[in-house]
Design an enzyme around this catalytic site. Structure first.
Site, short mmCIF file in Angstrom:
data_model
loop_
_atom_site.label_atom_id
_atom_site.label_comp_id
_atom_site.label_asym_id
_atom_site.label_seq_id
_atom_site.Cartn_x
_atom_site.Cartn_y
_atom_site.Cartn_z
N ILE A 164 -63.62 16.88 -5.81
CA ILE A 164 -64.09 18.10 -5.19
C ILE A 164 -63.62 19.23 -6.10
CG2 ILE A 164 -62.04 18.19 -3.69
CD1 ILE A 164 -63.67 19.66 -1.61
N SER A 165 -64.51 20.15 -6.45
CA SER A 165 -64.20 21.15 -7.46
C SER A 165 -63.14 22.15 -6.99
CB SER A 165 -65.47 21.91 -7.85
OG SER A 165 -66.38 21.07 -8.51
N GLN A 166 -62.50 22.75 -7.96
CA GLN A 166 -61.56 23.84 -7.73
C GLN A 166 -62.24 24.94 -6.92
OE1 GLN A 166 -60.59 25.65 -11.44
NE2 GLN A 166 -59.15 27.13 -10.59
#
EC number: 2.1.1.77
Length: 229
Positions: free
Chosen positions: A78-80
């Site tokens: 899951i992206s920053q």
């Protein structure tokens, strides 16, 4: 709600506020690259409104609101939060817009977009992730999101053209099918570069005459776009 549940909810609320403060601080730090000192208020409200802890595995929940990517299984992340907010801000989504996302992952970016757009169509090539994201988004009430299992390189022709396309995995080039499915006047945000090396986050704009212009925003590191292309 039990006392323990109430305490947990309050903890997540305070952590979410700190996440929003971290995002705002990073915007100021990167203002020269991204060309602005603050993200759109609607984007920030959407980020604040999505419970990120619902989109990570149980063992990652203590870290859900830290400003960093987290593993979600199957070699994916899951992206920053800052990058999610940046991509959303670059997209300039309006309430009547139709959005295509390539790379559903846990469904987090789609949930953020669902707060801003009329409809979100998102494609995931890894079946377990796609099925989990479908169930999660339905459980959380994101009724304007549709998830499809498949190779996102080829887009989702059935619902094209799209006002906005987001690609949440790194491609070696900008996929031609996605350019074709982008509406004239539309915007695509996509990381481009070699797998597991530094890539460039690109803003792709399709002009009203059908020509395409691109702009590098800043260096990023995404997992690679997979498929048979």
């Amino acid at each position: 709600m039990t006392g323990a549940q109430t305490a947990a909810a309050e903890d997540f609320a305070s952590e979410r506020r700190r996440m929003m403060e971290d995002i705002a601080a990073l915007v100021r730090e990167t203002r020269d690259e991204i060309g602005k000192r603050a993200f759109d208020e609607r984007v920030m409200a959407a980020m604040a409104g999505v419970p990120r802890h619902e989109f990570v595995p149980a063992d990652q929940r203590p870290y859900a609101y830290q400003n960093r990517p987290l593993p979600i299984g199957h070699g994916q992340t899951i992206s920053q939060p800052y990058i999610v907010a940046l991509m959303t801000d670059l997209a300039r989504v309006e309430p009547g817009h139709k959005v295509l996302e390539v790379g559903t992952g846990s469904g987090y970016q789609a949930a953020v977009m669902a707060h801003l757009a009329r409809a979100v169509y998102t494609i995931e090539i890894i079946e377990p992730l796609g099925l989990q994201a479908t169930q999660r988004l339905q459980r959380l009430g994101y009724d304007n999101v549709q998830v499809r299992l498949g190779d996102g390189y080829h887009g989702w022709e059935e619902h094209a053209p799209y006002d906005v396309i987001l690609v949440t995995a790194a491609a070696s080039h900008i996929p031609p099918p996605l350019i074709r499915q982008l509406k004239a006047g539309g915007r695509m945000v996509i990381p481009v570069g070699a797998s597991f090396l530094i890539q460039q986050l690109m803003l792709v704009e399709k002009n009203l005459d059908g020509t395409v212009s691109t702009r590098q925003i800043l260096p990023v590191a995404f997992v690679p776009l997979t498929g048979k292309h």
